[in-house]
Write an enzyme that holds these catalytic residues in place. Structure first.
Site, short mmCIF file in Angstrom:
data_model
loop_
_atom_site.label_atom_id
_atom_site.label_comp_id
_atom_site.label_asym_id
_atom_site.label_seq_id
_atom_site.Cartn_x
_atom_site.Cartn_y
_atom_site.Cartn_z
N HIS A 1 0.80 -1.22 0.00
CA HIS A 1 0.00 0.00 0.00
C HIS A 1 0.83 1.28 0.00
O HIS A 1 0.29 2.36 -0.17
CB HIS A 1 -0.93 0.02 1.21
CG HIS A 1 -2.10 -0.90 1.08
ND1 HIS A 1 -3.05 -0.77 0.10
CD2 HIS A 1 -2.47 -1.99 1.82
CE1 HIS A 1 -3.98 -1.73 0.23
NE2 HIS A 1 -3.64 -2.48 1.26
N ARG B 1 6.77 -6.66 3.28
CA ARG B 1 5.48 -7.13 2.77
C ARG B 1 5.46 -6.94 1.26
O ARG B 1 5.42 -5.82 0.77
CB ARG B 1 4.31 -6.37 3.41
CG ARG B 1 2.97 -6.83 2.83
CD ARG B 1 1.77 -6.42 3.66
NE ARG B 1 1.43 -5.02 3.54
CZ ARG B 1 0.27 -4.49 3.96
NH1 ARG B 1 -0.64 -5.28 4.54
NH2 ARG B 1 0.04 -3.21 3.85
N ASP C 1 15.89 -12.45 -2.46
CA ASP C 1 17.22 -12.25 -3.05
C ASP C 1 17.85 -10.95 -2.56
O ASP C 1 19.08 -10.85 -2.46
CB ASP C 1 17.13 -12.23 -4.58
CG ASP C 1 16.99 -13.62 -5.19
OD1 ASP C 1 17.15 -14.61 -4.45
OD2 ASP C 1 16.71 -13.70 -6.40
N GLU D 1 -7.13 -11.17 6.23
CA GLU D 1 -7.72 -9.84 6.20
C GLU D 1 -9.23 -9.82 5.94
O GLU D 1 -9.81 -8.74 5.77
CB GLU D 1 -7.01 -9.00 5.12
CG GLU D 1 -5.50 -8.95 5.29
CD GLU D 1 -4.82 -8.09 4.25
OE1 GLU D 1 -5.05 -6.86 4.26
OE2 GLU D 1 -4.05 -8.64 3.43
N ASP E 1 -8.72 -4.14 6.59
CA ASP E 1 -9.48 -4.92 5.60
C ASP E 1 -10.49 -5.83 6.28
O ASP E 1 -11.58 -6.06 5.74
CB ASP E 1 -8.52 -5.74 4.74
CG ASP E 1 -7.88 -4.90 3.64
OD1 ASP E 1 -8.63 -4.35 2.81
OD2 ASP E 1 -6.66 -4.80 3.61
#
Length: 259
Positions: free
Chosen positions: A50, A75, A89, A153, A179
């Site tokens: 977000h 996230r 990575d 969520e 959410d």
């Protein structure tokens, strides 16, 4: 000089059930990342879902955060094996996977985080994760050091909580109040009593599954409430919100005139 692959102390502490205090970061600022890593938080989360943090920004944020002792959590924008591979990575060892609603989705996230034969993570030799190829033990320890947290969520996800928690390789369940409240018909009202009641009960359900439980708060009072309910990795606020609140308070103080 002998160089070893990094170990994930956050994962060990999480699985021991320690209370781990975190902060949510939404600004793509290595300066803020470095400074906040020194404050004393157990973990910092970099949000690429977000917030305006793209993948090219993640590695400098991780490098800056490495100055302090706070563990860096990333996230990804979605439960996508390419996004998961790239974050790993870059040196992230703990990922918070958003919007997981089924056991199959949780299993896919775990599979994307493991090298063959246990998963489908792509293999590259010269990444930050392997100390740029200088850590000979990277491929031997990488899978066990990865920590996968899945974010539930919606009420549909909570209905399947026990199935999701049972997936091997899921180390913790994180609840997204915003959410979740929207899915319950309380958009923008995460502190509504009906939502808070569900959050309180969910902490107990996660504990009964033997998994770590996490959640995002918006202030210290709410964070302490969640910790009292049994959530053991809690983000106390979003750094941008803290900055705005402090700035508004400062401006109000400056505008106060003596009578």
């Amino acid at each position: 000089m002998s160089i070893s692959a990094p170990r994930n102390d956050f994962k060990k502490r999480l699985l021991r059930g320690e209370a781990l205090h975190g902060l949510w970061l939404s600004m793509a600022s290595p300066v803020a990342s470095e400074a906040l890593s020194l404050v004393g938080f157990d973990w910092l989360l970099f949000d690429t879902e977000h917030a305006a943090i793209d993948l090219a920004s993640v590695q400098p944020l991780l490098q800056a955060a490495a100055v302090g002792n706070a563990h860096a959590v990333v996230r990804p924008a979605w439960n996508d094996k390419v996004l998961i591979k790239r974050a790993l990575d870059m040196g992230a060892q703990t990922l918070l996977i958003p919007f997981v609603e089924t056991a199959a989705e949780a299993a896919a996230a775990v599979e994307a985080s493991r090298y063959p034969p246990h998963g489908v993570r792509g293999v590259a030799g010269g990444t930050r994760a392997s100390r740029f190829g200088l850590a000979p033990d990277h491929f031997q320890v990488a899978d066990q050091e990865v920590c996968i947290l899945v974010q539930l969520e919606t009420m549909a996800a909570l209905d399947r909580l026990e199935e999701i928690a049972a997936i091997p390789g899921v180390d913790g369940i994180f609840i997204g109040p915003s959410d979740l409240s929207a899915s319950m018909g309380f958009l923008g009202q995460a502190t509504a009593p009906e939502v808070q009641d569900v959050l309180a009960k969910t902490a107990g359900r996660i504990y009964a599954c033997g998994k770590a439980s996490g959640i995002l708060a918006t202030n210290g009072e709410l964070a302490k409430r969640y910790l009292d309910w049994g959530y053991n990795f809690v983000a106390g606020a979003v750094e941008l919100g803290l900055m705005l609140k402090a700035s508004q308070g400062l401006l109000a103080d400056m505008r106060t005139t003596k009578s």
